[in-house]
Design a protein around this motif. Sequence first.
Motif, mmCIF file in Angstrom:
data_model
loop_
_atom_site.group_PDB
_atom_site.id
_atom_site.type_symbol
_atom_site.label_atom_id
_atom_site.label_comp_id
_atom_site.label_asym_id
_atom_site.label_seq_id
_atom_site.Cartn_x
_atom_site.Cartn_y
_atom_site.Cartn_z
ATOM 1 N N HIS A 112 0.839 -1.190 0.000
ATOM 2 C CA HIS A 112 0.000 0.000 0.000
ATOM 3 C C HIS A 112 0.877 1.245 0.000
ATOM 4 O O HIS A 112 1.793 1.360 0.808
ATOM 5 N N CYS A 113 0.568 2.162 -0.880
ATOM 6 C CA CYS A 113 1.285 3.426 -0.896
ATOM 7 C C CYS A 113 0.886 4.248 0.334
ATOM 8 O O CYS A 113 -0.295 4.436 0.596
ATOM 9 N N PRO A 114 1.861 4.764 1.089
ATOM 10 C CA PRO A 114 1.566 5.545 2.282
ATOM 11 C C PRO A 114 0.977 6.919 1.964
ATOM 12 O O PRO A 114 0.448 7.592 2.837
ATOM 13 N N LYS A 115 1.086 7.329 0.711
ATOM 14 C CA LYS A 115 0.603 8.653 0.339
ATOM 15 C C LYS A 115 -0.810 8.609 -0.249
ATOM 16 O O LYS A 115 -1.709 9.287 0.209
ATOM 17 N N CYS A 116 -0.992 7.808 -1.287
ATOM 18 C CA CYS A 116 -2.306 7.748 -1.934
ATOM 19 C C CYS A 116 -3.083 6.491 -1.546
ATOM 20 O O CYS A 116 -4.240 6.346 -1.913
ATOM 21 N N ASN A 117 -2.423 5.611 -0.815
ATOM 22 C CA ASN A 117 -3.065 4.437 -0.259
ATOM 23 C C ASN A 117 -3.551 3.446 -1.312
ATOM 24 O O ASN A 117 -4.415 2.623 -1.063
ATOM 25 N N ARG B 12 8.506 2.976 -5.501
ATOM 26 C CA ARG B 12 7.988 4.097 -6.275
ATOM 27 C C ARG B 12 6.552 3.815 -6.681
ATOM 28 O O ARG B 12 6.258 2.806 -7.325
ATOM 29 N N CYS B 13 5.671 4.733 -6.300
ATOM 30 C CA CYS B 13 4.262 4.571 -6.619
ATOM 31 C C CYS B 13 3.979 5.128 -8.021
ATOM 32 O O CYS B 13 4.293 6.274 -8.304
ATOM 33 N N PRO B 14 3.378 4.321 -8.900
ATOM 34 C CA PRO B 14 3.086 4.771 -10.255
ATOM 35 C C PRO B 14 1.883 5.711 -10.325
ATOM 36 O O PRO B 14 1.627 6.331 -11.351
ATOM 37 N N HIS B 15 1.152 5.837 -9.235
ATOM 38 C CA HIS B 15 -0.067 6.652 -9.237
ATOM 39 C C HIS B 15 0.207 8.098 -8.810
ATOM 40 O O HIS B 15 -0.256 9.047 -9.422
ATOM 41 N N CYS B 16 0.984 8.247 -7.730
ATOM 42 C CA CYS B 16 1.222 9.601 -7.212
ATOM 43 C C CYS B 16 2.696 9.982 -7.271
ATOM 44 O O CYS B 16 3.084 11.053 -6.845
ATOM 45 N N ALA B 17 3.522 9.059 -7.790
ATOM 46 C CA ALA B 17 4.958 9.301 -7.940
ATOM 47 C C ALA B 17 5.683 9.419 -6.609
ATOM 48 O O ALA B 17 6.794 9.917 -6.532
ATOM 49 N N TYR B 18 5.050 8.990 -5.564
ATOM 50 C CA TYR B 18 5.716 8.952 -4.270
ATOM 51 C C TYR B 18 6.862 7.945 -4.323
ATOM 52 O O TYR B 18 6.713 6.849 -4.869
ATOM 53 N N SER B 19 7.988 8.328 -3.774
ATOM 54 C CA SER B 19 9.121 7.409 -3.774
ATOM 55 C C SER B 19 9.801 7.398 -2.414
ATOM 56 O O SER B 19 9.797 8.393 -1.681
#
Length: 47
Positions: A6-11, A31-38
């Motif tokens: 689970h991405c901690p930013k966009c979940n 690296r999250c492909p949805h919100c670019a959180y890395s």
Amino acid sequence: MMPTVHCPKCNREEEMDKVLTAHSNQNVMYRCPHCAYSKSQIQTSKG
Ligand SMILES: [Zn+2]
């Protein structure tokens, strides 16, 4: 079956294989492909 993360930013949930990139044995980057959180140096429990 691929474990998911689970991405901690966009979940959003993505397969670990798609969001984690291993640069070396103990240096894994997320690296999250949805919100670019890395985030680097993810601790993995595998092994
Ligand atoms: Zn995200």
